[in-house]
Design an enzyme around this catalytic site. Structure first.
Site, short mmCIF file in Angstrom:
data_model
loop_
_atom_site.label_atom_id
_atom_site.label_comp_id
_atom_site.label_asym_id
_atom_site.label_seq_id
_atom_site.Cartn_x
_atom_site.Cartn_y
_atom_site.Cartn_z
N GLU A 17 -3.72 -3.63 16.02
CA GLU A 17 -2.64 -2.98 16.76
C GLU A 17 -2.99 -2.81 18.24
O GLU A 17 -3.01 -1.70 18.78
CB GLU A 17 -2.29 -1.62 16.14
CG GLU A 17 -1.81 -1.77 14.71
CD GLU A 17 -1.31 -0.47 14.07
OE1 GLU A 17 -0.48 -0.52 13.17
OE2 GLU A 17 -1.78 0.61 14.47
N GLU A 72 0.09 -5.41 7.49
CA GLU A 72 0.16 -4.01 7.05
C GLU A 72 1.62 -3.66 6.79
O GLU A 72 2.48 -3.97 7.62
CB GLU A 72 -0.33 -3.04 8.12
CG GLU A 72 -1.81 -2.94 8.25
CD GLU A 72 -2.23 -1.83 9.21
OE1 GLU A 72 -1.57 -0.78 9.26
OE2 GLU A 72 -3.22 -2.06 9.92
C1 BGP Z 1 -1.82 1.64 11.11
C2 BGP Z 1 -3.32 1.45 11.15
C3 BGP Z 1 -4.01 1.62 9.86
C4 BGP Z 1 -3.36 2.55 8.88
C5 BGP Z 1 -1.86 2.56 8.91
C6 BGP Z 1 -1.19 3.67 8.16
O1 BGP Z 1 -1.40 2.11 12.33
O2 BGP Z 1 -3.63 0.15 11.60
O3 BGP Z 1 -5.35 1.86 10.11
O4 BGP Z 1 -3.99 3.69 8.64
O5 BGP Z 1 -1.36 2.56 10.21
O6 BGP Z 1 -1.24 4.83 8.92
P1 BGP Z 1 -1.74 6.22 8.37
O7 BGP Z 1 -3.07 5.95 7.79
O8 BGP Z 1 -1.78 7.10 9.53
O9 BGP Z 1 -0.74 6.63 7.35
#
Ligand code: BGP
Length: 475
Positions: A175, A367
């Site tokens: 990201e 993701e």
């Molecule tokens: C993205 C990241 C991840 C992950 C995901 C979910 O922004 O790349 O590392 O964690 O989000 O977010 P969260 O864990 O805050 O629910």
């Protein structure tokens, strides 16, 4: 049996995505140095602390460091053909600028990749996923410093050389556009966001873009056949109303995100970025050599997708909603998750079309998923979670991926976020669960760390086995 058809191409890569700092644990084992995550026990929004504290769930994570073999076996049971993981930079160079890499760290990922290979699972490796070595934040102020380019180069050369033949797919920065919103987590930048000048922030982004292009160049030279992708946080932005002023606000907000992949795919800064720099007094140091390196464009574009947002030019309507690193104005047509992230399956089809139309580069969804609280239940002596809400979320999003493929978009694969429960990046909770596999660990650190298959485990296995033919239509 009626004949089922699927828009997903043969060889579509199906799997799940993780990050070292959110699942490995063993934060100080195997010669590993500290990373910025060790001073962020409460996640992104809280200020950093001075040193490691025991309330940091990431210190143990879900103990993947010791349990990787059984976890990968579970992924194989679901039929994964790809597993996204990151290499913790501080396992390889504990301080980021050490003269020699740490052999124990290198050996750990050898074992992980060998285990993947046993099941024919392709590793998809993120080189830097929110885990800059802490020493680089403290000594150099992270990516604000140009020195980070050379240090990152040494790190990527080391791992490219070591994992030659074991890894084909690489992502340079997780990201990468999030550095504008979360400078410490994303860019290892110690200066608090409020005190950071725009010039320093965009200079840091520039250094990352150069480092990313350099990694692509080096991979192509050292590892013929390898494929390198950029990775961006994708969040489609809708105008709150049809007022053209709202649409201009959308265009501006889109540009702030798209700039990163425009540079990665076109090899130079677009005109709108130059205008933004000019009008905001941002004077970047961009050398002729930098410009040359930037021409090494990526093989594919990968992205995370969780939600969409709205934008408006009307300050009175500019309400800040919850969201993945950057929130936005909530959409009155959509419902939110328990954490307030608005659920929008069609947004995934929209973003896939937007990216394909813009770059004509293969796309990889690396993701996507639903963070939810789960309840472990006992059914006929077997512990499980009846997570129909997660199945619905994933089904609806995957169906829209199929729609985009039918639209003509080239999609390489899909890795759902957190195929096994892990520590959240934004809130540092374990109770925000994404997995097909439940991990018995709670926010207070209690739990056996045992793994249990949720209902979604079997559902995802069917989706993979049918190459998407088992998905139900969604809007
Ligand atoms: C993205 C990241 C991840 C992950 C995901 C979910 O922004 O790349 O590392 O964690 O989000 O977010 P969260 O864990 O805050 O629910």
């Amino acid at each position: 049996m009626p004949e089922t058809t699927t828009p997903f191409p043969q060889g579509f890569l199906w799997g799940g995505a993780t990050a070292a700092n959110q699942l490995e644990g063993a934060y100080a084992e195997g010669g590993k140095g500290l990373s910025i995550q060790d001073v962020m026990p409460q996640g992104i929004m809280s200020p950093r602390v001075d040193g490691p504290t025991q309330d940091n769930l990431k210190q143990v994570g879900i103990d993947f460091y010791h349990r990787y073999a059984t976890d990968i076996a579970l992924f194989a049971e679901m039929g994964f053909s790809v597993f996204r993981l990151s290499i913790a930079w501080s396992r390889i160079f504990p301080n980021g600028d050490d003269a020699e890499p740490c052999e124990e760290g290198l050996a750990f990922y050898d074992r992980v990749f060998d285990e993947c290979a046993r099941y024919g699972i392709e590793p998809l490796v993120t080189l830097s996923h929110y885990e800059t070595p802490l020493a680089l934040a403290d000594k150099y102020n992270g990516w604000v410093s140009r020195d980070l380019i050379g240090l990152y180069e040494r790190y990527v050369r080391t791992v490219f050389d070591r994992y030659r033949g074991k890894v084909t797919y690489w992502l340079t920065f997780n990201e990468i556009n999030s550095v504008l919103h979360a400078p410490l987590m994303s860019g290892g930048i110690n200066t608090p966001k409020e005190q950071l000048t725009k010039t320093d922030l965009f200079q840091a982004a520039h250094h990352e873009l150069v480092a990313s292009a350099l990694a692509t160049k080096i991979a192509h030279e050292m590892l013929p056949g390898s494929q390198v992708g950029c990775m961006v946080l994708a969040m489609p932005i809708y105008p709150l109303t049809p007022d053209p002023a709202d649409m201009i606000a959308v265009m501006d907000a889109d540009h702030a995100n798209l700039m990163f992949s425009d540079v990665h795919t076109r090899g130079a800064y677009p005109g709108y970025a130059q205008r933004y720099f000019r009008e905001n007094g941002i004077e970047l140091e961009i050398t002729p050599e930098d410009r040359d390196i930037l021409t090494n464009t990526v093989d594919f574009v990968s992205f995370s997708y969780y939600m969409s947002i709205c934008e408006t030019a009307d300050p009175a309507k500019k309400i800040a909603g919850e969201g993945n690193i950057m929130g936005g104005v909530p959409n009155p047509y959509l419902k939110g998750s328990e954490w307030g992230w608005q659920i929008d399956p069609a947004g995934l089809r929209i973003v896939l079309n937007q990216f394909w139309d813009r770059w004509q580069k293969p796309l990889f969804i690396v993701e996507n998923g639903l963070g939810a609280t789960d309840e472990l239940v006992d059914i006929d002596g077997v512990k499980t979670v009846l997570d129909d809400y997660r199945i619905d979320y994933l089904n609806d999003h995957l169906y829209q991926v199929g729609e985009a493929i039918a639209d003509g978009v080239e999609v390489m694969g899909y890795t759902s976020w957190g195929p096994i429960d892990l520590v959240s990046a934004s809130t540092a909770q374990l109770s925000k669960r994404y997995g097909f596999i439940y991990v018995d660990r709670n926010d207070d650190g209690t739990g056996t760390l045992e793994r249990y298959r949720k209902k979604s485990f079997g559902w995802y296995a069917d989706v993979i086995a049918s190459n998407g033919a088992s998905l139900r239509p969604s809007r």
